[in-house]
Write a protein that holds these residues in place. Structure first.
Motif, PDB file in Angstrom:
ATOM      1  N   ALA A 354      34.706  67.422 -35.474  1.00 32.79           N
ATOM      2  CA  ALA A 354      34.756  68.859 -35.728  1.00 32.79           C
ATOM      3  C   ALA A 354      33.376  69.426 -36.072  1.00 32.79           C
ATOM      4  O   ALA A 354      33.014  70.522 -35.628  1.00 32.79           O
ATOM      5  CB  ALA A 354      35.734  69.150 -36.860  1.00 32.79           C
ATOM      6  N   LYS A 355      32.589  68.682 -36.831  1.00 35.24           N
ATOM      7  CA  LYS A 355      31.300  69.194 -37.289  1.00 35.24           C
ATOM      8  C   LYS A 355      30.102  68.407 -36.776  1.00 35.24           C
ATOM      9  O   LYS A 355      28.965  68.878 -36.910  1.00 35.24           O
ATOM     10  CB  LYS A 355      31.256  69.212 -38.822  1.00 35.24           C
ATOM     11  N   HIS A 356      30.352  67.234 -36.199  1.00 34.99           N
ATOM     12  CA  HIS A 356      29.240  66.334 -35.910  1.00 34.99           C
ATOM     13  C   HIS A 356      29.191  65.886 -34.459  1.00 34.99           C
ATOM     14  O   HIS A 356      30.200  65.910 -33.737  1.00 34.99           O
ATOM     15  CB  HIS A 356      29.312  65.095 -36.814  1.00 34.99           C
ATOM     16  N   VAL A 357      27.994  65.477 -34.046  1.00 33.27           N
ATOM     17  CA  VAL A 357      27.774  64.739 -32.808  1.00 33.27           C
ATOM     18  C   VAL A 357      27.408  63.317 -33.212  1.00 33.27           C
ATOM     19  O   VAL A 357      26.573  63.115 -34.102  1.00 33.27           O
ATOM     20  CB  VAL A 357      26.618  65.348 -31.987  1.00 33.27           C
ATOM     21  N   VAL A 358      28.036  62.337 -32.570  1.00 32.80           N
ATOM     22  CA  VAL A 358      27.738  60.931 -32.861  1.00 32.80           C
ATOM     23  C   VAL A 358      27.104  60.310 -31.620  1.00 32.80           C
ATOM     24  O   VAL A 358      27.695  60.315 -30.539  1.00 32.80           O
ATOM     25  CB  VAL A 358      29.003  60.152 -33.263  1.00 32.80           C
ATOM     26  N   LEU A 359      25.893  59.806 -31.772  1.00 34.83           N
ATOM     27  CA  LEU A 359      25.166  59.150 -30.700  1.00 34.83           C
ATOM     28  C   LEU A 359      25.024  57.673 -31.018  1.00 34.83           C
ATOM     29  O   LEU A 359      24.829  57.301 -32.173  1.00 34.83           O
ATOM     30  CB  LEU A 359      23.770  59.765 -30.535  1.00 34.83           C
ATOM     31  N   GLY A 399      35.883  60.530 -41.983  1.00 31.28           N
ATOM     32  CA  GLY A 399      34.427  60.470 -42.043  1.00 31.28           C
ATOM     33  C   GLY A 399      33.829  59.113 -41.740  1.00 31.28           C
ATOM     34  O   GLY A 399      32.609  58.999 -41.614  1.00 31.28           O
ATOM     35  N   THR A 400      34.664  58.086 -41.650  1.00 30.06           N
ATOM     36  CA  THR A 400      34.133  56.778 -41.285  1.00 30.06           C
ATOM     37  C   THR A 400      33.848  56.743 -39.782  1.00 30.06           C
ATOM     38  O   THR A 400      34.391  57.527 -39.009  1.00 30.06           O
ATOM     39  CB  THR A 400      35.103  55.638 -41.648  1.00 30.06           C
ATOM     40  N   LEU A 401      32.990  55.834 -39.386  1.00 34.85           N
ATOM     41  CA  LEU A 401      32.622  55.667 -37.984  1.00 34.85           C
ATOM     42  C   LEU A 401      33.277  54.416 -37.430  1.00 34.85           C
ATOM     43  O   LEU A 401      33.388  53.401 -38.131  1.00 34.85           O
ATOM     44  CB  LEU A 401      31.103  55.553 -37.845  1.00 34.85           C
ATOM     45  N   LEU A 402      33.685  54.490 -36.181  1.00 35.59           N
ATOM     46  CA  LEU A 402      34.244  53.330 -35.487  1.00 35.59           C
ATOM     47  C   LEU A 402      33.300  52.999 -34.339  1.00 35.59           C
ATOM     48  O   LEU A 402      32.995  53.859 -33.507  1.00 35.59           O
ATOM     49  CB  LEU A 402      35.644  53.628 -34.962  1.00 35.59           C
ATOM     50  N   ILE A 403      32.852  51.739 -34.287  1.00 39.12           N
ATOM     51  CA  ILE A 403      31.812  51.327 -33.349  1.00 39.12           C
ATOM     52  C   ILE A 403      32.323  50.178 -32.487  1.00 39.12           C
ATOM     53  O   ILE A 403      32.916  49.217 -32.991  1.00 39.12           O
ATOM     54  CB  ILE A 403      30.545  50.841 -34.099  1.00 39.12           C
ATOM     55  N   ALA A 404      32.064  50.272 -31.170  1.00 36.44           N
ATOM     56  CA  ALA A 404      32.361  49.173 -30.250  1.00 36.44           C
ATOM     57  C   ALA A 404      31.105  48.339 -30.059  1.00 36.44           C
ATOM     58  O   ALA A 404      30.071  48.854 -29.630  1.00 36.44           O
ATOM     59  CB  ALA A 404      32.838  49.725 -28.905  1.00 36.44           C
ATOM     60  N   GLU A 405      31.190  47.061 -30.399  1.00 30.33           N
ATOM     61  CA  GLU A 405      30.088  46.138 -30.197  1.00 30.33           C
ATOM     62  C   GLU A 405      30.377  45.298 -28.956  1.00 30.33           C
ATOM     63  O   GLU A 405      31.134  44.322 -29.017  1.00 30.33           O
ATOM     64  CB  GLU A 405      29.897  45.227 -31.412  1.00 30.33           C
ATOM     65  N   ILE A 414      32.340  51.707 -40.119  1.00 27.77           N
ATOM     66  CA  ILE A 414      31.190  51.931 -40.993  1.00 27.77           C
ATOM     67  C   ILE A 414      31.535  53.109 -41.892  1.00 27.77           C
ATOM     68  O   ILE A 414      31.812  54.208 -41.406  1.00 27.77           O
ATOM     69  CB  ILE A 414      29.908  52.230 -40.192  1.00 27.77           C
ATOM     70  N   ASP A 415      31.556  52.873 -43.215  1.00 27.39           N
ATOM     71  CA  ASP A 415      31.965  53.954 -44.116  1.00 27.39           C
ATOM     72  C   ASP A 415      30.826  54.962 -44.273  1.00 27.39           C
ATOM     73  O   ASP A 415      29.715  54.775 -43.764  1.00 27.39           O
ATOM     74  CB  ASP A 415      32.435  53.395 -45.463  1.00 27.39           C
ATOM     75  N   ASN A 416      31.122  56.050 -44.978  1.00 29.02           N
ATOM     76  CA  ASN A 416      30.125  57.109 -45.115  1.00 29.02           C
ATOM     77  C   ASN A 416      29.376  57.034 -46.431  1.00 29.02           C
ATOM     78  O   ASN A 416      28.840  58.026 -46.922  1.00 29.02           O
ATOM     79  CB  ASN A 416      30.761  58.494 -44.941  1.00 29.02           C
TER      80      ASN A 416
END
Length: 558
Positions: A354-359, A399-405, A414-416
């Protein structure tokens, strides 16, 4: 980059029309009536996927290296026409030069190989196991020198015939990039970590500064008489002339930031490559004038995103050497954030909250990270290093991030907090690349493309349990949700776009014969440069092309 892993079982591609548009099967889903999609260009392509080192061949052509495109090109100096001298996967060159006998030599940054193409057109590996192999140059006596950078920090002497192993000259060096030899047989080159140009006696390893005060000097080259040095400063976008022996500096031309390398012709015209703009420009040092030789609009478009509420369908594009916003309807590039001159880290995937872009980036060697930006202002809010590389990345509602490795087969949270804490949601995936959330479901989950196994998998966020949604795909990479609930997937191994019904797993081909899927290369994780997919509120599907450095849209017929 789009690859077709050998681990995927051989499958017979389904029958599809030869055109780019295809008729969807009426059995696809009771909620999705069959549609015909019209293929249109959003942003036209380029011959390069980022252009780097160059050399003038003395025959009216410029040799240009294309690392991510895995090619060595020849550019006509009069017309700017580009042809391929060495194609993928052997042509993955970070820098290129000519040997005394007319052989072409180039460095494979990812493969760690030093390559040679002899005048009879045969290609040979003359050194290997040198990850981060970067720059190279011959001395007047025919001795060849090469450097490692990023994945190493060493200067080597290499046998031009490949009969002897490389000999270490100096390590660490301080990240020595594009260098040349002067009339005094001394090596002149930029030391990235110090922002200076040095002169080195390669027989003793002794270095001394020649000029200082650069922001990010990436390469040097002598003028035609080998009296003065030209230097490109990537962060400032400057072509600088250093007058020897005193080392006084003069800005010859101001250019866009992102300059990578340069070559000087016998007429002292300076050819400058810019990996952010994916172009080559010619500078006349007599008056500082600049003209284009090869132009482009994108560098290496990969991950795509579009806000579901946006009626204009503005595309967020992870362009590897830049982050761009592109009009989905008119192809206009509205914003560019560049690497090297900012804190941006080589974006390969992009997602929106909603508020962010994740790169995120899978670049190994110190650049791999996830970055969070403010959607409204573009301000960089957070950078989280990801030593295992990061493919798809999402911000969840909490607010946590989910990452594919992709390299480890894990999905991690990854928590905030600061410092960030990482926990494993699930593991054992085969090259996870693309992610799309289903957080409004009764049991919130995420859909994952597995480039190695050819699956689309649903992973429950509460406990990491997995369910196979679709299998028997070939190298699925980008994934997005259609407004009708279907999953749109770039099936790179078959060069097609498919719709998958998440309830039944039914797969429907929407478009085929797409220009996607650079071949896999040594030293790269699965799906290294992903083919991106995004779907606008109109149902238009957007796809990035790694092969053409272009953007396409597939518009549903009324």
């Amino acid at each position: 980059m789009g690859c077709q892993p050998s681990a995927a079982p051989p499958q017979t591609p389904p029958e599809t029309p030869p055109q780019a548009s295809a008729q969807a099967s009426p059995q696809a889903s009771p909620q999705a009536p069959p549609k015909v999609y019209r293929k249109e260009v959003v942003v036209a392509g380029s011959p390069f996927q980022g252009v780097h080192g160059m050399a003038v061949d003395g025959k009216g052509h410029l040799l240009a290296s294309n690392l991510l495109g895995q090619t060595v090109h020849s550019v006509d100096l009069k017309s700017g026409a580009v042809s391929t001298l060495v194609g993928p996967p052997l042509g993955g060159a970070d820098d290129v030069t000519l040997g005394p006998d007319g052989s072409v030599y180039w460095t494979g940054y990812f493969s760690g190989q030093l390559m040679r193409r002899t005048p009879d057109g045969k290609t040979h590996i003359i050194a290997k196991d040198l990850p981060g192999l970067n720059s190279l140059a011959f001395r007047r006596d025919g001795r060849l020198y090469i450097t490692q950078l990023g994945r190493g920090d060493t200067l080597w002497e290499a046998d031009p015939e490949g009969k002897k192993p490389p000999r270490k000259i100096l390590s660490p060096v301080g990240f020595l990039n594009g260098f040349e030899f002067g009339k005094d047989d001394r090596l002149y080159g930029p030391i990235l970590l110090k922002g200076q140009i040095v002169r080195m006696d390669v027989d003793t390893g002794k270095m001394e500064p020649v000029a200082e005060g650069f922001a990010m000097p990436t390469a040097v080259n002598f003028d035609a008489r080998k009296e003065h040095l030209y230097v490109v400063d990537a962060a400032r976008g400057e072509l600088v002339r250093v007058r020897l022996p005193k080392g006084s500096k003069e800005v010859v031309a101001k250019l866009p930031t992102g300059l990578d390398n340069l070559a000087v012709g016998p007429d002292d015209q300076v050819y400058v490559s810019n990996m952010v703009d994916n172009d080559i420009r010619v500078v006349n040092p007599a008056d500082g004038s600049v003209r284009p030789l090869v132009e482009a609009r994108l560098s290496v478009p990969s991950g795509l995103a579009v806000a579901p509420e946006d009626p204009d369908e503005q595309l967020y594009v992870a362009d590897v050497y830049a982050f761009r916003r592109v009009g989905g309807r008119d192809g206009k590039i509205n914003q560019t954030t560049r690497v090297l001159s900012t804190r941006l880290n080589f974006p390969m995937n992009v997602s929106l909250s909603a508020k962010h872009v994740v790169l995120s980036t899978a670049y190994l060697g110190g650049h791999s990270s996830v970055q969070v930006l403010d959607r409204a202002s573009g301000e960089l809010l957070r950078t989280i290093p990801t030593p295992n590389g990061a493919q798809g990345a999402l911000e969840l509602p909490d607010g946590t991030l989910l990452i594919a490795e992709a390299s480890t087969g894990k999905l991690v949270r990854i928590d905030n907090a600061e410092p960030a804490k990482t926990t494993v949601l699930t593991e054992g995936l085969s090259g996870p690349v693309g992610l799309v959330a289903d957080t409004e479901a009764k049991e919130p989950a995420v859909y994952v493309t597995e480039v190695g196994s050819g699956k689309v998998t649903r992973v429950r966020l509460s406990d990491g349990s997995r369910q196979t949604v679709a299998s028997d795909l070939r190298a699925p990479e980008g994934i997005a949700r259609h407004p009708d609930g279907g999953l749109i997937v770039a099936e790179v191994g078959r060069k097609q776009l498919v719709r998958i019904d998440p309830a039944t797993g039914q797969s429907t081909v929407l478009a085929s014969d797409l220009p996607i899927g650079l071949p896999e290369s040594e030293g790269l994780p699965p799906g290294y440069i992903p083919t991106g997919v995004a779907v606008g509120r109109s149902g238009t599907i957007y796809v990035s092309s790694d092969i053409e450095s272009a953007l396409y849209r597939f518009v549903p017929a009324p």
